[in-house]
Enzyme design. Sequence first.
Site, PDB file in Angstrom:
ATOM      1  CB  SER A 179      41.226  84.023   5.590  1.00 19.83           C
ATOM      2  OG  SER A 179      41.611  84.926   4.578  1.00 19.83           O
ATOM      3  CB  THR A 180      42.149  81.533   1.557  1.00 23.25           C
ATOM      4  OG1 THR A 180      42.755  82.809   1.475  1.00 23.25           O
ATOM      5  CG2 THR A 180      42.089  80.900   0.171  1.00 23.25           C
ATOM      6  CG  HIS A 205      40.079  87.735   6.291  1.00 23.92           C
ATOM      7  ND1 HIS A 205      41.259  87.065   6.542  1.00 23.92           N
ATOM      8  CD2 HIS A 205      39.815  88.425   7.428  1.00 23.92           C
ATOM      9  CE1 HIS A 205      41.676  87.331   7.762  1.00 23.92           C
ATOM     10  NE2 HIS A 205      40.815  88.158   8.329  1.00 23.92           N
ATOM     11  CG  MET A 298      47.520  83.055   2.823  1.00 24.84           C
ATOM     12  SD  MET A 298      47.456  83.629   1.106  1.00 24.84           S
ATOM     13  CE  MET A 298      46.532  82.298   0.344  1.00 24.84           C
ATOM     14  CG  ASP A 301      43.133  88.238  11.415  1.00 26.45           C
ATOM     15  OD1 ASP A 301      43.451  88.729  12.508  1.00 26.45           O
ATOM     16  OD2 ASP A 301      42.058  88.485  10.833  1.00 26.45           O
TER      17      ASP A 301
END
Length: 356
Positions: A179-180, A205, A298, A301
């Site tokens: 993600s991030t 993401h 973050m 998930d």
Amino acid sequence: MSEKIKVLIVDNSAIFRQALTKILSADPAIEVVATASDPYIAANKMATQAPDVITIDIEMPRMNGLTFLKKIMSQHPIPVIVISRETENNMELTLKALNYGASEVMSKSLFETNDIEEGNKIKIREIIRKVARAKLRKKFVHATAAVVPAKFSADAVLNQVRPKNLVHTSDIVIAVGASTGGIKAISCFLEALPANAPGIVIVQHMPENFTKSFAERLNGICKIEVKEAVNGDIVKQGRALIAPGNEHLLLRKRGPQYYVEVKDGPLVNRHRPSVDVLFRSASIYAGKNGIGILLTGMGDDGAKGLLEMKQSGAKTIAQDEKSSVVFGMPKEAILLNAADKIMPLQEIAGYVMRNV
């Protein structure tokens, strides 16, 4: 009473700052604690009260938003949402913002009409809650109970049931979630792989319509083929398939051949695509032939999905804290004892190739 999510708005337009403040303040779970017309003023205000989330424009006086974003992420990482006109038709700029650590990128045009659509108001408030949740997850409950949608697990998309009579194969499949900070991490991992690397499936993401450009850019610099996944694509040696934005990616198997299913469905862990969905499908169809890798990001998930892969016999890896932009997803997996190995990003590709 639960603490509100504190937001700092950084934009050189006073009209936009007022409009966004009004939209966010309508949510009882959110408080705009400060606004600033440029990053220098924002930095001074952050020194007196640290926000939970920051929104920034790109074009601003004295320092542009991307430079400010890089400084935030290198000095004191805070969830940042980029809201700018410049990213609306500029995929490279959007990818750069995400690569620097932005949690989300949105077009300012969504909020600049006299009659802003209610759906856009709901969307920005939902995104604020989503990116802040990593910090507020344990203490922020009652104030958001009526407005935060249910957090579905991978069960909402795929049951944890292994089909009977799966054809045995020795082909290895690598499943990656991020993600991030993941754009840079995935690039680093894929660039280090040789042309004969096992087939790879990836969930990152990122906003819809940008995964194709991301895949094309990687395809130009990697030894392996990298493409945005299309329903039915074959998972094979020397190829990496990246989940399209806003669609789940599942590993499937037909006879001895792995392929992917791209499908709609509810948000899982408030994400679509979801790493947990991909990892569950890998645990079912690849089993001990799978390698699960959870990178920077973050939230949580992918943590449970990585555990499911480990329980199915797969090798599992979590990126370490020092090399992660945000040590959220890997940390949650480590707390579940889901990772066989905790490794710096730069060592993961080499380890994988030594163990396939």
